[in-house]
Enzyme design. Structure first.
Site, PDB file in Angstrom:
ATOM      1  N   GLU A 161      44.188  46.226  33.372  1.00 59.78           N
ATOM      2  CA  GLU A 161      45.446  46.273  32.075  1.00 59.78           C
ATOM      3  C   GLU A 161      46.719  47.066  32.086  1.00 59.78           C
ATOM      4  O   GLU A 161      46.382  48.130  31.085  1.00 59.78           O
ATOM      5  CB  GLU A 161      44.116  47.147  30.829  1.00 59.78           C
ATOM      6  N   GLU A 268      37.504  37.347  34.078  1.00 63.23           N
ATOM      7  CA  GLU A 268      37.091  37.120  32.682  1.00 63.23           C
ATOM      8  C   GLU A 268      36.670  36.345  31.110  1.00 63.23           C
ATOM      9  O   GLU A 268      37.311  36.342  30.060  1.00 63.23           O
ATOM     10  CB  GLU A 268      37.581  38.922  31.991  1.00 63.23           C
TER      11      GLU A 268
HETATM   12  O1  9MR Z   1      32.213  43.225  28.998  1.00 70.32           O
HETATM   13  C1  9MR Z   1      31.952  44.381  29.372  1.00 70.32           C
HETATM   14  C2  9MR Z   1      31.356  45.655  28.072  1.00 70.32           C
HETATM   15  O2  9MR Z   1      29.860  44.615  28.344  1.00 70.32           O
HETATM   16  C3  9MR Z   1      31.528  46.774  27.738  1.00 70.32           C
HETATM   17  O3  9MR Z   1      30.889  47.671  27.290  1.00 70.32           O
HETATM   18  C4  9MR Z   1      32.649  46.787  28.020  1.00 70.32           C
HETATM   19  C5  9MR Z   1      33.239  49.021  28.350  1.00 70.32           C
HETATM   20  O4  9MR Z   1      33.106  48.920  29.946  1.00 70.32           O
HETATM   21  O5  9MR Z   1      34.159  46.099  28.621  1.00 70.32           O
HETATM   22  C6  9MR Z   1      34.022  44.693  28.908  1.00 70.32           C
HETATM   23  O6  9MR Z   1      34.767  44.172  29.579  1.00 70.32           O
HETATM   24  C7  9MR Z   1      35.618  44.095  29.617  1.00 70.32           C
HETATM   25  C8  9MR Z   1      36.532  44.473  30.699  1.00 70.32           C
HETATM   26  O7  9MR Z   1      35.488  45.609  31.272  1.00 70.32           O
HETATM   27  C9  9MR Z   1      37.969  44.633  30.719  1.00 70.32           C
HETATM   28  N1  9MR Z   1      38.486  43.622  29.872  1.00 70.32           N
HETATM   29  C10 9MR Z   1      37.746  43.359  29.069  1.00 70.32           C
HETATM   30  C11 9MR Z   1      36.292  42.769  29.115  1.00 70.32           C
HETATM   31  C12 9MR Z   1      35.891  42.688  26.805  1.00 70.32           C
HETATM   32  O8  9MR Z   1      36.443  43.629  26.362  1.00 70.32           O
END
Ligand code: 9MR
Length: 359
Positions: A161, A268
């Site tokens: 990101e 994702e």
């Molecule tokens: O789905 C993920 C969640 O379980 C975690 O708590 C969070 C923070 O680490 O991140 C979520 O995944 C994100 C990903 O790492 C980056 N793109 C957005 C995803 C959804 O927030």
């Protein structure tokens, strides 16, 4: 510019400003007869899911993950926020447990993520302003983590990101402030490549289908890095979409992203039933649109040159575990963005995905 719901969800400052609840009952639909086919056997490219090792304690999740997916994206446990302890020591229990699960089930690991603007543990933050100390800590981290999993992972999201929500600029972060906007990017890719020369190294971002300005900034960054010889090996487009994303947006974005010639990861995918804007469809219409968006994503992915089809990953197994349910993210506890319901039963969208994968 109005930020999309997805951008608000991503923001740690997001106030829960969600749409009305969408109701918990699925539209009555008769699932096709026969047992659910294994999606990993139907897909002509790696078909992945996101997993957190503690989810493996729920037998149905472990079963579905092993049966349907041949690639696993590490949703949490290869992030600094999990790995880096307050005293700077690193822990790997979660990552190692996922790696063992993947090995047992013949699954590739897509490791996520080395560097992320949103993930700045105190142990690093205390070095803000001391460039040399930050360089040493940053380099040490990338070397150690990428080196530990070398040979065990297929790829890394190296920088996650990098572009702002508005989309015209790269983000400011602890990393960019101390190591430079391009500098921290180049450094992480070069070190990761040294530590694991066979891993495919990705950068990854969201809203690329809904915000063309952001897509352009992101692709310009990738192109600049390629021209400098930075070992970037693939582009991830997260595709956290909402049910009112206009038809065609995913197709246009995927074509544009693929135009650089690198492997492309739909990294994702999920489709929220909560609209991004004002969308007045019935519940049944939303579910139909959700199915259409999954189908469009898979069809436009299949249309890319085979050598660029790195893989397609959905962001979780069951609706129950989806991040889009979490109110701490401004999510909606009744959302149903994935292929399996709360009990792990395949939903109508599962059967549509199986059909789309059959081509
Ligand atoms: O789905 C993920 C969640 O379980 C975690 O708590 C969070 C923070 O680490 O991140 C979520 O995944 C994100 C990903 O790492 C980056 N793109 C957005 C995803 C959804 O927030």
């Amino acid at each position: 510019m109005r930020l999309s719901r997805r951008a608000l969800l991503a923001s740690t400052l997001a106030l829960a400003a969600c749409d009305r609840p969408i109701g918990a009952t699925a539209a009555a639909q008769t699932p096709p007869k026969g047992s659910a086919p294994a999606l990993r056997d139907l897909a002509p490219y790696p078909f992945g899911t996101q997993l957190i090792s503690t989810e493996l304690d729920t037998p149905i999740i472990a079963e579905l993950a092993a049966r349907h997916f041949d690639q696993v994206n590490t949703g949490f446990e290869l992030k600094m926020e999990y790995i880096v302890q307050p005293d700077g020591r690193l822990r790997f229990e979660g990552g190692d447990r996922l790696a063992a699960f993947c090995r047992a089930n013949g699954q590739a690991i897509h490791a996520h993520t080395l560097v992320w603007y949103a993930d700045t543990p105190d142990w690093f933050a205390r070095l803000d302003g001391s460039r040399r100390a930050m360089e040493a800590a940053y380099d040490g981290y990338v070397r150690e983590v990428a080196g530990r999993y070398a040979g065990r992972v297929r790829a890394w999201d190296v920088v996650n990101e990098p572009v702002t929500d508005e989309g015209s600029d790269l983000r400011d972060s602890l990393w960019s402030r101390n190591l430079g906007q391009d500098g921290h990017f180049i450094r992480a890719f070069e070190l990761a490549h040294e530590a694991d020369p066979n891993a495919i190294l990705f950068t990854n971002d969201y809203n690329l289908e809904s915000n063309p300005t952001k897509r352009r900034t992101f692709l310009n960054l990738v192109e600049r890095m390629m021209n400098r010889g930075v070992p970037i090996g693939g582009i991830g487009t997260q595709c956290h979409v909402s049910v009112d994303l206009p038809a065609g947006a995913l197709t246009t974005a995927l074509r544009d992203i693929a135009s650089l010639g690198l492997p492309v990861h739909v990294s994702e995918f999920d489709c929220s039933l909560v609209p991004d804007g004002i969308f007045r469809g019935s519940q049944r219409e939303r579910e139909a649109d959700q199915i259409r968006l999954y189908e469009e994503a898979l069809e436009s992915y299949a249309a890319l040159p085979a050598r660029q089809q790195y893989g397609f990953t959905v962001w979780g197994v069951r609706d129950a575990e989806s991040w889009l349910r979490r109110t701490d993210y401004g999510g909606d506890p009744s959302d149903r963005p994935l292929l399996f319901d709360d009990l792990g039963q395949p939903k109508p969208v599962f059967w549509a995905v199986a059909e789309a994968l059959r081509g």
